[in-house]
Design an enzyme around this catalytic site. Structure first.
Site, PDB file in Angstrom:
ATOM      1  CB  CYS A   1      96.792  26.392   8.900  1.00  0.00           C
ATOM      2  SG  CYS A   1      95.418  25.234   8.780  1.00  0.00           S
TER       3      CYS A   1
ATOM      4  CB  SER B   1     103.612  16.920  37.229  1.00  0.00           C
ATOM      5  OG  SER B   1     104.675  16.363  36.540  1.00  0.00           O
TER       6      SER B   1
ATOM      7  CB  VAL C   1      79.529  12.090  39.244  1.00  0.00           C
ATOM      8  CG1 VAL C   1      79.119  11.655  40.648  1.00  0.00           C
ATOM      9  CG2 VAL C   1      79.695  10.888  38.325  1.00  0.00           C
TER      10      VAL C   1
ATOM     11  NE  ARG D   1     102.160  22.156  36.835  1.00  0.00           N
ATOM     12  CZ  ARG D   1     102.339  23.364  36.302  1.00  0.00           C
ATOM     13  NH1 ARG D   1     101.485  24.340  36.537  1.00  0.00           N
ATOM     14  NH2 ARG D   1     103.386  23.606  35.532  1.00  0.00           N
TER      15      ARG D   1
ATOM     16  CE  LYS E   1     109.343  22.944  40.404  1.00  0.00           C
ATOM     17  NZ  LYS E   1     108.332  21.935  40.602  1.00  0.00           N
TER      18      LYS E   1
ATOM     19  CG  HIS F   1     108.422  13.559  34.964  1.00  0.00           C
ATOM     20  ND1 HIS F   1     109.226  14.637  34.669  1.00  0.00           N
ATOM     21  CD2 HIS F   1     107.145  14.016  34.886  1.00  0.00           C
ATOM     22  CE1 HIS F   1     108.466  15.702  34.432  1.00  0.00           C
ATOM     23  NE2 HIS F   1     107.205  15.349  34.558  1.00  0.00           N
TER      24      HIS F   1
ATOM     25  CB  ALA G   1     103.673  15.029  26.351  1.00  0.00           C
ATOM     26  CB  ILE G   2     107.865  14.766  30.502  1.00  0.00           C
ATOM     27  CG1 ILE G   2     108.138  16.040  29.714  1.00  0.00           C
ATOM     28  CG2 ILE G   2     109.168  14.115  30.958  1.00  0.00           C
ATOM     29  CD1 ILE G   2     108.636  17.179  30.579  1.00  0.00           C
TER      30      ILE G   2
HETATM   31  C1  LIG Z   1     100.532  21.928  32.969  1.00  0.00           C
HETATM   32  C2  LIG Z   1     100.693  20.475  33.290  1.00  0.00           C
HETATM   33  C3  LIG Z   1     101.868  19.793  32.945  1.00  0.00           C
HETATM   34  C4  LIG Z   1     102.028  18.457  33.270  1.00  0.00           C
HETATM   35  N1  LIG Z   1     103.115  17.781  32.795  1.00  0.00           N
HETATM   36  C5  LIG Z   1     103.254  16.469  33.070  1.00  0.00           C
HETATM   37  C6  LIG Z   1     104.331  15.731  32.524  1.00  0.00           C
HETATM   38  O1  LIG Z   1     105.078  16.212  31.681  1.00  0.00           O
HETATM   39  N2  LIG Z   1     104.491  14.440  32.927  1.00  0.00           N
HETATM   40  C7  LIG Z   1     103.666  13.861  33.831  1.00  0.00           C
HETATM   41  O2  LIG Z   1     103.908  12.727  34.206  1.00  0.00           O
HETATM   42  N3  LIG Z   1     102.591  14.513  34.304  1.00  0.00           N
HETATM   43  C8  LIG Z   1     102.346  15.786  33.927  1.00  0.00           C
HETATM   44  N4  LIG Z   1     101.260  16.458  34.375  1.00  0.00           N
HETATM   45  C9  LIG Z   1     100.294  15.763  35.208  1.00  0.00           C
HETATM   46  C10 LIG Z   1      99.357  14.868  34.411  1.00  0.00           C
HETATM   47  O3  LIG Z   1      98.894  15.522  33.245  1.00  0.00           O
HETATM   48  C11 LIG Z   1      98.165  14.513  35.298  1.00  0.00           C
HETATM   49  O4  LIG Z   1      98.648  14.056  36.534  1.00  0.00           O
HETATM   50  C12 LIG Z   1      97.300  13.425  34.692  1.00  0.00           C
HETATM   51  O5  LIG Z   1      96.904  13.768  33.390  1.00  0.00           O
HETATM   52  C13 LIG Z   1      96.089  13.245  35.593  1.00  0.00           C
HETATM   53  O6  LIG Z   1      95.146  12.440  34.963  1.00  0.00           O
HETATM   54  P1  LIG Z   1      93.736  12.235  35.635  1.00  0.00           P
HETATM   55  O7  LIG Z   1      93.072  11.174  34.844  1.00  0.00           O
HETATM   56  O8  LIG Z   1      93.901  12.036  37.095  1.00  0.00           O
HETATM   57  O9  LIG Z   1      92.990  13.645  35.511  1.00  0.00           O
HETATM   58  P2  LIG Z   1      92.322  14.370  34.270  1.00  0.00           P
HETATM   59  O10 LIG Z   1      93.029  14.107  33.011  1.00  0.00           O
HETATM   60  O11 LIG Z   1      92.156  15.777  34.692  1.00  0.00           O
HETATM   61  O12 LIG Z   1      90.900  13.665  34.140  1.00  0.00           O
HETATM   62  C14 LIG Z   1      89.872  13.876  35.049  1.00  0.00           C
HETATM   63  C15 LIG Z   1      88.557  13.770  34.314  1.00  0.00           C
HETATM   64  O13 LIG Z   1      87.499  13.799  35.253  1.00  0.00           O
HETATM   65  C16 LIG Z   1      86.422  14.489  34.669  1.00  0.00           C
HETATM   66  N5  LIG Z   1      85.524  14.934  35.735  1.00  0.00           N
HETATM   67  C17 LIG Z   1      85.711  15.949  36.607  1.00  0.00           C
HETATM   68  N6  LIG Z   1      84.644  16.052  37.425  1.00  0.00           N
HETATM   69  C18 LIG Z   1      83.767  15.078  37.070  1.00  0.00           C
HETATM   70  C19 LIG Z   1      82.487  14.698  37.528  1.00  0.00           C
HETATM   71  N7  LIG Z   1      81.872  15.334  38.530  1.00  0.00           N
HETATM   72  N8  LIG Z   1      81.856  13.676  36.918  1.00  0.00           N
HETATM   73  C20 LIG Z   1      82.449  13.013  35.885  1.00  0.00           C
HETATM   74  N9  LIG Z   1      83.676  13.342  35.410  1.00  0.00           N
HETATM   75  C21 LIG Z   1      84.329  14.355  35.999  1.00  0.00           C
HETATM   76  C22 LIG Z   1      87.106  15.622  33.924  1.00  0.00           C
HETATM   77  O14 LIG Z   1      86.264  16.172  32.935  1.00  0.00           O
HETATM   78  C23 LIG Z   1      88.319  14.927  33.355  1.00  0.00           C
HETATM   79  O15 LIG Z   1      88.089  14.411  32.068  1.00  0.00           O
HETATM   80  C24 LIG Z   1     101.034  17.789  34.004  1.00  0.00           C
HETATM   81  C25 LIG Z   1      99.845  18.450  34.324  1.00  0.00           C
HETATM   82  C26 LIG Z   1      99.653  19.766  33.925  1.00  0.00           C
HETATM   83  C27 LIG Z   1      98.333  20.425  34.174  1.00  0.00           C
END
Ligand SMILES: Cc1cc2nc3c(=O)[nH]c(=O)nc-3n(C[C@H](O)[C@H](O)[C@H](O)COP(=O)(O)OP(=O)(O)OC[C@H]3O[C@@H](n4cnc5c(N)ncnc54)[C@H](O)[C@@H]3O)c2cc1C
Length: 484
Positions: free
Chosen positions: A438, A339, A173, A312, A251, A49, A46-47
């Site tokens: 809780c 990230s 999909v 990630r 890291k 950056h 939740a940062i």
């Molecule tokens: C442990 C961790 C720590 C992190 N910390 C940070 C941080 O502090 N600051 C920061 O800037 N970033 C951070 N990140 C990165 C950040 O969380 C992600 O880059 C960001 O949330 C990516 O969003 P997104 O929408 O691309 O992917 P997601 O949130 O993964 O969304 C993708 C969506 O696609 C859906 N999907 C998948 N396949 C299909 C399909 N075939 N059909 C339809 N839907 C599908 C999934 O169900 C999901 O809901 C972190 C990530 C992790 C895992």
């Protein structure tokens, strides 16, 4: 027939849907699971950056810095909690000074805004009295902040839906075909749809989606990060987000305050093969705790309220993969968004929508309304505000989640809103009911009843997170006369 189909309801997909609604466009978002915000966007640190960490010249560096600068406006428009609490990258060895200088230089090259400087041990201890004895100096990043990642994603989705975007959940999909006239046919669990353009924002599955249409294959390997969550009682232990300078010891892990007052300890970084393996492990958590112990020597482990992990979307190029695929016209990738993907999401969404707009020749939408109001939070109201809220809606007088002081009115609104909650975890992300000390021990039964009433289904059908995750098995006595 849609102008654009977005695949994936994470922060990037929902943000892109909102940006596209600034144009006259018919937009459909397809999400695989029972709710939006169910992938990386719900399980991260939740940062916001600052942008010093990514290599200069990369898309990560560019979009991190651009995204970071958009959060104040998002806070204003979408009523999403954002705090500029600063980030501190702590070194534990004066021999690492050069590495700190390098990060500082990188930050300057990347155009990190605000204060960016190395502080000595004295200033570090004045700012953060609980920092461990070994700490020597730190890089201070004034543009480091924190945000509620679920509320941001939900706010994007709600605002997009208010402006006309359509959302379908349980819509995995499974196939994408290019029709003879150039349109895309998208086959999903919720039906088959056609669109002029497709945006791939499928998180850890964005490689699978890309590889359905493009010969330029992408590979995403999940990298798991495990965390502890510490009770709100310790919210003042650290003010800044405490990073550790990467060193030969690894890291490092973080002490990361959240906008809700809890503190995250983690994450670890472990490459795994299974895109669904969100387990926490004894070894991972032990490592997180041991490493974080350098920053905070006496972590009050009795204050841990739960653990979680996130995966990630780590791609094989080391950078985000963005834009129209070379061999698939009008198919746009938001791929390998690991990230700093949360920090970059607002800028990625804006840029992707601009690319789509240009290619489709979309017109501006003069009726776009960027404003979305958060669900009123009873726990943050003054006594006078509480009285007024209860007078207007007696459900504000019924506390459902005692740990987080969440009322029935908030839960009902979370379900009724556009792209509203459909399951217990969806209520939790939208209201914090069940996120407290809780961990939903007290509020789950009432939340189930409210979900059943609002959705017009039997309590037996209510799930924790969709699919088979039903919470109740049947009635003990005659159906309808006794509690399930
Ligand atoms: C442990 C961790 C720590 C992190 N910390 C940070 C941080 O502090 N600051 C920061 O800037 N970033 C951070 N990140 C990165 C950040 O969380 C992600 O880059 C960001 O949330 C990516 O969003 P997104 O929408 O691309 O992917 P997601 O949130 O993964 O969304 C993708 C969506 O696609 C859906 N999907 C998948 N396949 C299909 C399909 N075939 N059909 C339809 N839907 C599908 C999934 O169900 C999901 O809901 C972190 C990530 C992790 C895992």
């Amino acid at each position: 027939m849609y102008d654009v189909i977005i695949i994936g309801g994470g922060v990037v997909g929902c943000g892109t849907a909102r940006e596209l609604m600034r144009r006259k466009a018919k937009v459909l978002l397809l999400e695989k699971t029972n709710d939006i915000c169910n992938g990386q966007s719900k399980a991260n640190t939740a940062i916001i950056h600052g942008g010093y960490d990514a290599k200069p010249g990369t898309l990560k560096a560019k979009f991190n810095v651009l995204g970071n600068a958009m959060f104040d406006q998002l806070h204003e428009e979408l009523d999403v909690p954002v705090q500029w609490n600063t980030s501190l990258v702590v070194s534990f060895d004066l021999g690492d000074h050069e590495a700190l200088e390098k990060l500082l230089d990188q930050g300057i090259q990347n155009g990190v805004r605000g204060e960016l400087r190395i502080i000595d041990e004295q200033e570090l201890r004045r700012r953060e009295p609980n920092v461990g004895r070994e700490a020597k100096e730190a890089l201070l990043v004034g543009a480091g902040g924190i945000v509620c990642p679920y509320e941001l994603t939900e706010a994007f989705a709600e605002n997009a839906a208010m402006n006309g975007a359509e959302f379908l959940r349980n819509a995995e999909v499974t196939r994408i075909n290019r029709l003879d006239d150039g349109r895309w046919q998208v086959v999903s669990a919720a039906g088959t749809f056609e669109a002029r353009a497709v945006v791939n924002a499928a998180g850890t599955y964005a490689d699978v989606i890309n590889n359905m249409v493009s010969a330029r294959k992408v590979h995403i390997r999940p990298r798991r990060g495990e965390y502890y969550i510490l009770d709100k009682k310790y919210k003042n232990a650290f003010h800044a987000t405490m990073f550790q300078l990467p060193s030969k010891m690894g890291k490092g892990t973080l002490i990361a305050p959240t906008v809700d007052g809890t503190v995250l300890i983690g994450p670890t970084a472990e490459d795994i093969d299974d895109k669904e393996d969100k387990r926490t492990t004894a070894a991972g958590l032990e490592k997180a705790l041991r490493q974080a112990g350098r920053t905070w020597e006496h972590i009050p482990t009795r204050g841990f309220i739960t653990t979680f992990s996130g995966l990630r979307a780590t791609g094989d190029t080391g950078d985000f993969i963005l834009g129209e695929a070379e061999d698939a016209p009008l198919f746009f990738n938001c791929c390998a968004i690991e990230s700093p993907g949360l920090s970059s999401a607002p800028a990625i969404a804006k840029w992707t929508a601009e690319q789509v707009t240009e290619r489709l020749g979309l017109e501006e939408n003069p009726n776009f309304d960027p404003i979305r109001k958060a669900i009123p939070k009873f726990r943050e109201m003054t006594n006078e505000e509480r009285q007024a809220a209860i007078a207007a809606d007696p459900d504000f007088g019924k506390i459902v989640c005692r740990c987080e002081t969440v009322t029935e009115a908030e839960i009902r609104e979370a379900i009724r809103r556009p792209v509203g909650a459909r399951d217990v975890d969806g209520v939790k992300r939208r209201t914090r009911a069940g996120m407290g000390r809780c961990q939903a021990g007290f509020c789950t039964p009432r939340t189930v009843e409210i979900l059943a009433e609002e959705l017009g289904i039997s309590p037996l059908e209510v799930t924790k997170f969709g699919g088979d995750s039903k919470l109740l098995q049947g009635y003990l006595f005659e159906e309808g006369k006794h509690h399930a």
